[in-house]
Design an enzyme around this catalytic site. Structure first.
Site, PDB file in Angstrom:
ATOM      1  N   HIS A  94       0.833  -1.217   0.000  1.00 22.29           N
ATOM      2  CA  HIS A  94       0.000   0.000   0.000  1.00 22.29           C
ATOM      3  C   HIS A  94       0.864   1.262   0.000  1.00 22.29           C
ATOM      4  O   HIS A  94       1.203   1.807   1.050  1.00 22.29           O
ATOM      5  CB  HIS A  94      -0.926  -0.006   1.229  1.00 22.29           C
ATOM      6  N   ARG A 101       2.271   8.582  -6.638  1.00 19.18           N
ATOM      7  CA  ARG A 101       1.869   9.898  -7.164  1.00 19.18           C
ATOM      8  C   ARG A 101       2.105  10.128  -8.649  1.00 19.18           C
ATOM      9  O   ARG A 101       1.880  11.239  -9.128  1.00 19.18           O
ATOM     10  CB  ARG A 101       2.554  11.027  -6.384  1.00 19.18           C
ATOM     11  N   ASP A 125      -9.407   2.969  -3.155  1.00 17.19           N
ATOM     12  CA  ASP A 125      -8.721   3.495  -1.969  1.00 17.19           C
ATOM     13  C   ASP A 125      -9.395   4.676  -1.283  1.00 17.19           C
ATOM     14  O   ASP A 125     -10.353   4.484  -0.550  1.00 17.19           O
ATOM     15  CB  ASP A 125      -7.251   3.822  -2.282  1.00 17.19           C
ATOM     16  N   ASP A 170       1.100   2.658   3.726  1.00 16.58           N
ATOM     17  CA  ASP A 170       0.254   3.758   3.241  1.00 16.58           C
ATOM     18  C   ASP A 170       1.104   5.018   3.014  1.00 16.58           C
ATOM     19  O   ASP A 170       0.669   6.138   3.297  1.00 16.58           O
ATOM     20  CB  ASP A 170      -0.905   4.043   4.201  1.00 16.58           C
TER      21      ASP A 170
END
Lengths: 327, 433
Positions: B64, B68, B155, B308
Site C-alpha cells: 500500500h 503519485r 482506496d 500507506d
C-alpha cells in the site's frame, strides 16, 4: 508509549515552544497566575479609562506601536474592541479582512502572516475559521500572535473578559457555579471558558441536547458536569452563560429548532428557578427569541452589555502583555 | 549479466520454508540459486556480501503505497518513491490508483511499470475498481490484470454502494485477486480531520468515529461471504473493525487485513499542537485501538504491515489542520518501527516480522516466487541489522516529500542492504547517519 527511546520532538508536544513570546493562543496553556496578572492589568486600565485625566496618559503606553487585525471571519465586538483597545493605548492599527485582501486570491495563511509581519506589524490579532490557525501562524512568525477565535477551538480573550466580568459581580471564581447552556460542541467560547474556569476551581455545568453537547465534553477538564435539563441546572447557578446556536454549523445534525427553543431557551419563567443574584451572560452575537428572550437579555440580571464593555480593558491588558509592556 | 552474488555469514530467515538459521545464499541470474549451510557454497567468481551479524530475509513487500505518478510528480515520482522503498528495505511495492488520471486503464497500468519510469524496486500497480474511482462503473478487471494489476481498489474513495462492492468482489474472485477497501463511511466523516475523542474535542476538530470504519468492514465481510470474493481491509485502525475481521476469519470468510506502522505506534493525542504530519486517513486512534492492533499483529489476525506511504509537498502540509491533506510518508521508517515496537518491545520473533512484511503480503496479492528464498525464487533480498542504532532525519529522506511524524526518532534496527533481482539497489553507508 510502547517504545522507550523514540519520542516525538519536544516542539510537537508543547505548543508554546517555537511560538513568539507574548502570544496568546489559548487558555489551556496559560497558568492561573498568568491569567490573574492579565486581570490585574485590565482592572488598572479599566479605572484609568473611567477617569478622563488618565485617558491622556494611556495613549502613551503603546504610542506608535503597530497592531494588525487579521480577520478571516466576520466579527463585530471582538474586532471593534481590539481596535479600540489598541487605539486607547496609542497604537496604530490596520484591519485586514479576507474579502478585501490577497487572501481572496489564494494566498496561504503563512504567506499572509509573513506579509503583514514584513510591513512592520508588531503584533497580529487573528480571527480564523480553522481550529489551530493561530498556532500555525505563531509557529511561523517572530512577532506575537493573539488568537481572536480559531474555528471551534478557543477564543481566549472572550473567556478572559467573561471571567473578568464574573469577578466584578462575584467575590471569587473558586466554588462558583457556572452554567453554560447551548451549542457547546461548536463553541470556541465554551472551550476557552471551561479551560479558564476549571483552572480557578469554579464548578462548571454544561447544559444542552446531545447533538450540541456530546458526553465527550466532560473530558475537557476534571469535574465538569453535564445536565440535559435546563430547569434542574438553573437552580444552583451563580452565573448563566447562554451560547448562540450556530445555525451555519448545524448541517447534518438532527436538531429540531422548535424543540431546542422549547427546552433550552432562557425565559423569564425559567429565570424564576435560578438564584436571584444569578448573573446572565452571553458572548454574542445573541439571537433574541432563539436561545434567549428579550426580557431576559435586557433584564436586571443581565451582564451582556457589560461583557462587551469589559472586552476593551481586557484586550488592552492582552495587547500590552504581547508587546512586553509591564503596566 | 552481473556476476553471481554470494551472501555469506548471515542469519537467514525464510518463513515459508521454516528456515531460521545461519545460512549462505547464492543469487544468480536474478534468482535464488542455492541456500546452504555456512561455508558449503564454494566461492568461485562471485561477488561476496559479508552478512556477518546480519539478518538475511526475503525482500520486504509493501502492498500500500502512493507513488503519485502520473500527475503529481511534485509530491513523488516512481523513481523517488522506489528509491525511498529501497532505502527502507522494500524490494516490491504495490502502488495505489489515485493518480492523475486515476489508474483505471491497462495503458496507465503498463505505463507505471515501464522501465522508463526509473523504478529501482519492483512496482505492482493496484488498479481502480471503478472508472475514475467514482464508484459507478466497474473497470475491466481482466484487461487490467493482464496489464499487471495485482488487486483492485478505489482506496481514498471507498466503495459505498453494496451493488458495486458485490460486483467488484465477484469480478475479482474470478481472477483470484483481492478487492482492497479503504474502510471509511464517508457519509459520516465529512469535514473530519482526526479521530473522534477527547483530543478532537479539545482541539475543536471534527472527529471520525470508530463506526465509520467498522461499519464498512462489517458490510464488506458480509458481501465477501455472499460472493466468495477476497476482501482485503487496507490500513485497519480500530479494535471494533479488527474484531469483525477476527470473527469473520473464524467463520472461514476470505477476509484479510493490513495495519500501518503509525497505527500500532502513535496515538491521536500525538497530534499535539495541530501537527499536520500526524494527520492521515484513517486517523491515529486511541490507546485501546493501538493495543488491539499490536495484539492482532501478534495473534495472527492481522496479515500484513503496509505503510500507506502518502507523500505531500511542504506547502500542502503547512496549512490549517483541517485544510492540510491527509497522509504521511513511511517507506524508510517501517522496518525500523516494526523492529522497535513489535520485536524489541513486544518480543515478536523476527520470523513474525518477516511474515508480516514479506511472506504474507506476497501471498495476499499473488506475487509468485516472492516473499520467500526458495531456490528459483526471485533474488529479492533485504539484509538488516536488528540491533543497529540510528536516527531518522526527514531531510535525508529519498522521498520527494518529508511529511513524516518520525523526524528525529531514534531507532534500534536498520536496513543494511536491499537487493532486487540479484542487484544491490541500496547499501547503508556505514559512515552515514
Amino acid at each position: 508509549m510502547p517504545i522507550s527511546s523514540p519520542k516525538p520532538a519536544a516542539r510537537k508536544s508543547n505548543p508554546s515552544i517555537g511560538v513568539p513570546f507574548g502570544s496568546l493562543l489559548d487558555i489551556e496553556h496559560l497558568t492561573a497566575k498568568e491569567i490573574s496578572v492579565i486581570f490585574e492589568n485590565a482592572s488598572r486600565f479599566h479605572s484609568r479609562l473611567a477617569k478622563n485625566s488618565s485617558r491622556q496618559q494611556l495613549t502613551k503606553v503603546l504610542a506608535g506601536r503597530r497592531v494588525a487585525l487579521l480577520f478571516y471571519e466576520a466579527s463585530t465586538r471582538t474586532r471593534v474592541s481590539f481596535e479600540f483597545a489598541a487605539k486607547n493605548l496609542g497604537a496604530v492599527t490596520t484591519v485586514v479582512t479576507a474579502a478585501a485582501s490577497s487572501i481572496e486570491k489564494g494566498e496561504s495563511l503563512v504567506d499572509t502572516g509573513y506579509t503583514i509581519q514584513a510591513t512592520g506589524a508588531e503584533v497580529v490579532v487573528m480571527r480564523h475559521p480553522s481550529s489551530g490557525a493561530a498556532q500555525l501562524l505563531a509557529q511561523h512568525l517572530h512577532v506575537p500572535v493573539i488568537n481572536a477565535g480559531d474555528g471551534m477551538h478557543e477564543h481566549p480573550t472572550q473567556a478572559l473578559l467573561d471571567a473578568y466580568t464574573m469577578l466584578r459581580h462575584k467575590k471569587s471564581l473558586r466554588g462558583l457555579n457556572v452554567l453554560i447552556v447551548g451549542d457547546i460542541f461548536h463553541s470556541r467560547v465554551a472551550r476557552s471558558n471551561i479551560q479558564l474556569l476549571s483552572k480557578f476551581g469554579a464548578h462548571v455545568t454544561l447544559c444542552g441536547p446531545p447533538e450540541l453537547l456530546p458526553a465527550l465534553a466532560s473530558s475537557l477538564a476534571p469535574g465538569i458536569e453535564i445536565q440535559r435539563n435546563l430547569e434542574n441546572a438553573l437552580v444552583t447557578a451563580d452565573v448563566i452563560m447562554m451560547l448562540r446556536v450556530q445555525k451555519e454549523r448545524l448541517e447534518g445534525l438532527n436538531l429540531n429548532i422548535a424543540d431546542y427553543v422549547a427546552n433550552y431557551q432562557l425565559t423569564p419563567d425559567r429565570m424564576r428557578l435560578a438564584p436571584r443574584d444569578a448573573v446572565i451572560m452571553h458572548p454574542g452575537p445573541m439571537i433574541r427569541g432563539m436561545e434567549i428572550t428579550a426580557e431576559v437579555a435586557d433584564g436586571p440580571q443581565s451582564a451582556i452589555v457589560e461583557q462587551v464593555a469589559n472586552g476593551v480593558p481586557v484586550r488592552m491588558a492582552v495587547l500590552t502583555r504581547a508587546l512586553g509592556i509591564k503596566k | 549479466m552481473t556476476r553471481p552474488l554470494l551472501i555469506r555469514g548471515g542469519h537467514l530467515i525464510d518463513p515459508p520454508n521454516n528456515i531460521d538459521a545461519s545460512m549462505d545464499i547464492l543469487l544468480r541470474d536474478g534468482r535464488v540459486a542455492e541456500v546452504a549451510a555456512p561455508g558449503k557454497i564454494p566461492a568461485k567468481d562471485f561477488e561476496i556480501f559479508d552478512a556477518k551479524g546480519l539478518i538475511v530475509s526475503p525482500g520486504l513487500i509493501d502492498i500500500h503505497v502512493h507513488l503519485r505518478q502520473p500527475g503529481q510528480e511534485y509530491k513523488e515520482t516512481i523513481a523517488t518513491g522506489t528509491a525511498a522503498a529501497a532505502a527502507g528495505g522494500f524490494t516490491s511495492v504495490c502502488c495505489m490508483p489515485n493518480t492523475v488520471p486515476v489508474n483505471d486503464t491497462p495503458e496507465i497500468t503498463a505505463w507505471m511499470q515501464s522501465a522508463e519510469r526509473g523504478a529501482i524496486v519492483n512496482v505492482f500497480p493496484i488498479a481502480a475498481a471503478t472508472a475514475g474511482s467514482m464508484g459507478v462503473r466497474l473497470t475491466d478487471f481482466t484487461a487490467l490484470k493482464n496489464a499487471g494489476a495485482v488487486g483492485f481498489t478505489d482506496d481514498g474513495k471507498p466503495i459505498l454502494h453494496d451493488d458495486i462492492m458485490r460486483a467488484s468482489l465477484q469480478a475479482a474472485a474470478k481472477l483470484s485477486v483481492p478487492v482492497i477497501q479503504h474502510a471509511e463511511d464517508t457519509r459520516l466523516t465529512g469535514g473530519c480531520s482526526m479521530n473522534l475523542g477527547p483530543t478532537s474535542f479539545r482541539l475543536g476538530l471534527r472527529g471520525m468515529s470508530i463506526e465509520a470504519e467498522s461499519g464498512i468492514v462489517e458490510r464488506d465481510i458480509r458481501l465477501a461471504q455472499e460472493t466468495g470474493g477476497h476482501i482485503h481491509v487496507a490500513h485497519l485502525s480500530t479494535a471494533k473493525a479488527l474484531d469483525a475481521v477476527r470473527r469473520a476469519k473464524r467463520d472461514g470468510i476470505h477476509v484479510t487485513c493490513e495495519v500501518t506502522p503509525h497505527h500500532f505506534t502513535l496515538l491521536d493525542e500525538h497530534v499535539g499542537a495541530y501537527d499536520t504530519n500526524f494527520k492521515m486517513n484513517p486517523p491515529l486512534r486511541a490507546a485501546s485501538d493501538r493495543e488491539a492492533m499490536l495484539e492482532g499483529l501478534l495473534d495472527g489476525t492481522i496479515d500484513a504491515i503496509a505503510t500507506d506511504h502518502a507523500p505531500h509537498a511542504l506547502h500542502e502540509k503547512e496549512q490549517e489542520f483541517d485544510r492540510a491533506p491527509m497522509g504521511i510518508t513511511g517507506l524508510e521508517t517501517a522496518l525500523a518501527i516494526t523492529l522497535q515496537v513489535l520485536h524489541h518491545h513486544r518480543k515478536a520473533p523476527l520470523k513474525r516480522v518477516i511474515e508480516l512484511m514479506s511472506a504474507t503480503p506476497a501471498r495476499l496479492v499473488g506475487l509468485k516466487d516472492r516473499g520467500t528464498l526458495s531456490r528459483g525464487a526471485h533474488a529479492d533480498i533485504t539484509i538488516f541489522d536488528p540491533k543497529k542504532k540510528w536516527k531518522f532525519e526527514a531531510q535525508t529522506s529519498r522521498s520527494k516529500s518529508k511529511n513524516t511524524p518520525f523526524d528525529g526518532w531514534e531507532f534500534t534496527g536498520a536496513v543494511v542492504a536491499t537487493i532486487v533481482s540479484g542487484k544491490l539497489v541500496y547499501r547503508r553507508d556505514s559512515t552515514h547517519r
